[in-house]
Design an enzyme around this catalytic site. Structure first.
Site, PDB file in Angstrom:
ATOM      1  N   GLU A   1       0.654  -1.298   0.025  1.00  0.00           N
ATOM      2  CA  GLU A   1      -0.046  -0.004  -0.033  1.00  0.00           C
ATOM      3  C   GLU A   1       0.812   1.317  -0.030  1.00  0.00           C
ATOM      4  O   GLU A   1       0.843   2.215   0.787  1.00  0.00           O
ATOM      5  CB  GLU A   1      -0.821   0.104   1.203  1.00  0.00           C
ATOM      6  CG  GLU A   1      -1.887  -1.212   1.114  1.00  0.00           C
ATOM      7  CD  GLU A   1      -2.891  -0.982   2.359  1.00  0.00           C
ATOM      8  OE1 GLU A   1      -2.750  -0.226   3.187  1.00  0.00           O
ATOM      9  OE2 GLU A   1      -3.920  -1.626   2.224  1.00  0.00           O
TER      10      GLU A   1
ATOM     11  N   GLU B   1      -5.715  -8.554   1.021  1.00  0.00           N
ATOM     12  CA  GLU B   1      -6.307  -8.099   2.345  1.00  0.00           C
ATOM     13  C   GLU B   1      -7.849  -7.659   2.004  1.00  0.00           C
ATOM     14  O   GLU B   1      -7.984  -6.790   0.994  1.00  0.00           O
ATOM     15  CB  GLU B   1      -5.758  -6.659   2.731  1.00  0.00           C
ATOM     16  CG  GLU B   1      -4.251  -6.883   3.410  1.00  0.00           C
ATOM     17  CD  GLU B   1      -3.737  -5.862   4.072  1.00  0.00           C
ATOM     18  OE1 GLU B   1      -4.473  -4.921   4.467  1.00  0.00           O
ATOM     19  OE2 GLU B   1      -2.471  -5.739   4.173  1.00  0.00           O
TER      20      GLU B   1
HETATM   21  C1  BG6 Z   1      -4.557  -2.126   5.545  1.00  0.00           C
HETATM   22  C2  BG6 Z   1      -2.999  -2.418   6.096  1.00  0.00           C
HETATM   23  O1  BG6 Z   1      -4.437  -0.778   5.006  1.00  0.00           O
HETATM   24  O2  BG6 Z   1      -5.294  -1.992   6.351  1.00  0.00           O
HETATM   25  C3  BG6 Z   1      -3.061  -3.490   7.528  1.00  0.00           C
HETATM   26  O3  BG6 Z   1      -2.068  -3.096   5.242  1.00  0.00           O
HETATM   27  C4  BG6 Z   1      -3.854  -2.987   8.372  1.00  0.00           C
HETATM   28  O4  BG6 Z   1      -1.810  -3.442   8.001  1.00  0.00           O
HETATM   29  C5  BG6 Z   1      -5.359  -2.891   7.561  1.00  0.00           C
HETATM   30  O5  BG6 Z   1      -4.163  -3.533   9.406  1.00  0.00           O
HETATM   31  C6  BG6 Z   1      -6.560  -2.583   8.544  1.00  0.00           C
HETATM   32  O6  BG6 Z   1      -6.321  -1.414   8.986  1.00  0.00           O
HETATM   33  P1  BG6 Z   1      -6.417  -1.026  10.796  1.00  0.00           P
HETATM   34  O7  BG6 Z   1      -6.034   0.479  10.976  1.00  0.00           O
HETATM   35  O8  BG6 Z   1      -7.621  -1.383  11.146  1.00  0.00           O
HETATM   36  O9  BG6 Z   1      -5.211  -2.085  11.331  1.00  0.00           O
END
Ligand code: BG6
Length: 467
Positions: free
Chosen positions: A164, A369
Site C-alpha cells: 500500500e 487484504e
Molecule cells: C491495511 C494495512 O491498510 O489496513 C494493514 O495493510 C491494516 O496493515 C489494515 O491492519 C486495517 O487497518 P487497521 O488500521 O484497522 O489496522
C-alpha cells in the site's frame, strides 16, 4: 453458486510482521518506524513488543493454517530482522527465523506469499536519510530485496515489494513525517518519498525477475473506488480524479514507468517535482509487474469543491479516507452502512474495483487484504460467534465470483487477517482474525489461539473451492 473459481485458486489469509510477530528486539532485530509509532501509543493500546507473539508461536500458528486448508499465506518479512539498521550487517538469526517459517509452510503445502516492506522501515534509515526521502534508502531497499531473493527465492515465488505505497504516502506518521508543520514542505517531501518508493519498487521487480526466473512480483494497492456524491458532471469528475490521485498514478508508474499527465501537472503546479535522476526512466520502464494485489476494505464518495469550501491539503474530513490534494472533498456515502470505524461496507464496490484494475492493466489479480475490523466477544465456553465477519467475507467472496464471471482473471483471495493482530490504529480492540488471539490491549493473558466461527466457515469455503 456455480463453480467459478479456478482449481488452483490461492485461498489464503494475510498478516504483516510488525502486527503479528512481537519479539521486537529479540535476536538482534532493529527498531522500525512501525515500532517507533506504536510505542508512542503504548500507554493506551497494545504495541509491537509482543503483538500476537507469532515469533514464538509460529509452529502452532502454521498448524492452524494447515487445518484451515490455506493454499497460501501472505505475510511480510521484517527488514529490521534481516538488516537491523537497514543497510549494514546481515543478521543471520533473522534469516534463520524466516527460513523456519517458510520451510514449515512448504512442508504443509502452503505457498509463501511475501511482502518486503509493510510499514516497517528501519528507523536507522530515518535518522540517517529521513527515510524514503533519501536516495540511499532506495538502494538499501534494493539490497534488502536482493538478500531476500537470494536466501528465500528457491522456495518463495510470490513477492510484493511494498504494501500500500499509495496509502502510506498520504499518512504522515507512516512515512516518518513527525515534526514538520509546513504543508508545502510536507508535500514536497511526500512527492520525493513517493517517487523514491516507485524507484525502489522497480529495482526490486527487476532484481526478482533476474534472480528468480519463475517468480511473480507485483504491488499491493490500497483500493479506492470513489462514487460521485451526485451525478453532476463536476462531482463525477471529482470522483474520477480522487481515484486517479489515490491509485492510478501509482499503478501507472509501476506498470508503465511514468507518471500520468494529470499527476505531473499537479507536481508542477504545486512546485514539488521530485528529483529524478538520469537512468531512472529505463529502470522504471523495464519493471513490469506480474500481478496486482488488491487490498480492499471500503469505497469512497467525493464531490467537487465549491468556491467557498476550505479544504487544506491533507485534511481529514470525518471519513477514513481524506482529501489529499485539496482538489475535491470526501463525504460519507448515504447509501451504505459503515463499520463503527467509518469504513463503508460495499461488496459490490469490490466487483467494480476488480473490473477496473483488470480492464486497465490486464494483469491477474489477487486480494491480499479484505476484512472486517470489529471487537469480538469470547464467550464463557471459549467460542467466538462472529457471524458478522462471515457475512462480510461471504458477500465479498461473492463479489469476486461475479468479477470472475465478468471476465476478470483472479488468482487468489486472502482475507485480512489470519489471526487477530495489532490493528495499525486501534490495537487489539479492533479484531480482524479468523483465529482469536487471547490478549487485550492491557493484558497479555495466555495468548491462546481460539478458532472463531468464521474459521470453520472459511475452512468450508476453501474445501469446496468457493462453492
Ligand atoms: C491495511 C494495512 O491498510 O489496513 C494493514 O495493510 C491494516 O496493515 C489494515 O491492519 C486495517 O487497518 P487497521 O488500521 O484497522 O489496522
Amino acid at each position: 453458486m456455480k463453480k467459478v473459481f479456478p482449481d488452483d485458486f490461492l485461498w489464503g489469509a494475510s498478516s504483516s510482521a510488525f502486527q503479528i510477530e512481537g519479539a521486537y528486539d529479540e535476536d538482534n532485530k532493529g527498531l522500525s518506524v512501525a515500532d517507533f509509532n506504536s510505542f508512542k501509543k503504548s500507554h493506551i493500546q497494545a504495541d509491537t513488543k509482543v503483538a500476537a507473539d507469532f515469533y514464538h508461536h509460529y509452529e502452532e500458528d502454521i498448524d492452524l493454517m494447515k487445518e484451515l486448508g490455506m493454499k497460501t499465506y501472505r505475510f511480510s518479512i521484517a527488514w529490521t530482522r534481516i538488516i537491523p539498521d537497514g543497510e549494514g550487517e546481515i543478521n543471520l538469526e533473522g534469516i534463520s527465523f524466516y527460513n523456519k517459517v517458510i520451510n514449515k509452510l512448504i512442508e504443509n503445502n502452503i505457498e509463501p506469499f511475501v511482502t518486503l516492506y509493510h510499514f516497517d522501515l528501519p528507523f536507522a534509515l530515518v535518522e540517517k536519510y529521513n527515510g524514503w526521502e533519501g536516495r540511499e534508502t532506495v538502494y538499501a531497499f534494493e539490497r534488502f530485496a536482493k538478500i531476500c531473493f537470494k536466501e528465500f527465492g528457491d522456495r518463495v515465488k510470490y513477492w510484493q515489494p511494498h504494501n500500500e505505497q499509495n496509502l502510506i504516502v498520504r499518512v504522515n506518521e507512516r512515512i516518518n513525517i513527525y515534526d514538520e508543520n509546513d504543508e508545502y514542505k510536507i508535500d514536497k517531501m511526500r512527492a520525493q518519498m513517493d517517487y523514491n518508493m516507485c524507484l525502489a519498487h522497480a529495482l526490486a521487480v527487476n532484481a526478482c525477475h533476474e534472480m528468480i526466473p519463475d517468480s511473480k512480483i507485483g504491488t499491493a494497492v490500497s483500493s479506492s473506488v470513489t462514487y460521485p456524491l451526485t451525478c453532476k458532471p463536476e462531482d463525477v469528475y471529482a470522483a474520477r480524479m480522487n481515484d486517479n490521485f489515490k491509485v492510478y498514478y501509482m499503478l501507472d508508474m509501476h506498470q508503465y514507468g511514468e507518471y500520468p499527465g494529470y499527476y505531473m501537472n499537479y507536481l508542477k503546479e504545486r512546485n514539488i517535482m521530485p528529483v529524478m535522476e538520469e537512468g531512472d526512466k529505463s529502470i522504471l520502464k523495464k519493471a513490469k509487474m506480474d500481478f496486482i494485489a488488491v487490498n480492499y476494505y471500503r469505497t469512497n464518495c467525493a464531490e467537487a469543491l465549491k468556491a467557498n469550501d476550505e479544504h487544506p491539503f491533507g485534511s481529514r474530513e470525518g471519513t477514513v479516507d481524506f482529501n489529499m490534494y485539496g482538489l475535491f472533498k470526501m463525504s460519507m456515502n448515504p447509501n451504505l452502512k459503515a463499520t463503527e470505524y467509518g469504513a463503508a461496507i460495499d461488496p459490490s464496490g469490490l466487483r467494480v474495483a476488480l473490473n477496473e484494475y483488470w480492464q486497465r492493466y490486464h494483469l491477474p489479480l489477487i486480494i491480499t487484504e479484505n476484512g472486517l475490523g470489529t471487537p469480538d466477544i469470547l464467550t464463557e465456553d471459549g467460542k467466538v460467534h462472529d457471524e458478522y465477519r462471515i457475512d462480510y467475507l461471504r458477500s465479498h467472496i461473492e463479489a469476486c465470483a461475479l468479477a470472475i464471471e465478468d471476465g476478470v482473471e483472479m488468482i487468489g483471495y486472502c482475507p485480512w487477517s489470519f489471526m487477530d493482530l495489532l490493528s495499525s490504529a486501534q490495537g487489539f480492540r479492533k479484531r480482524y482474525g479468523l483465529v482469536y488471539t487471547n490478549r487485550t490491549d492491557d493484558e497479555l493473558l495466555d495468548l491462546k489461539r481460539i478458532k472463531k466461527d468464521s474459521f470453520y466457515w472459511y475452512q468450508n469455503v476453501i474445501k469446496n473451492n468457493g462453492l
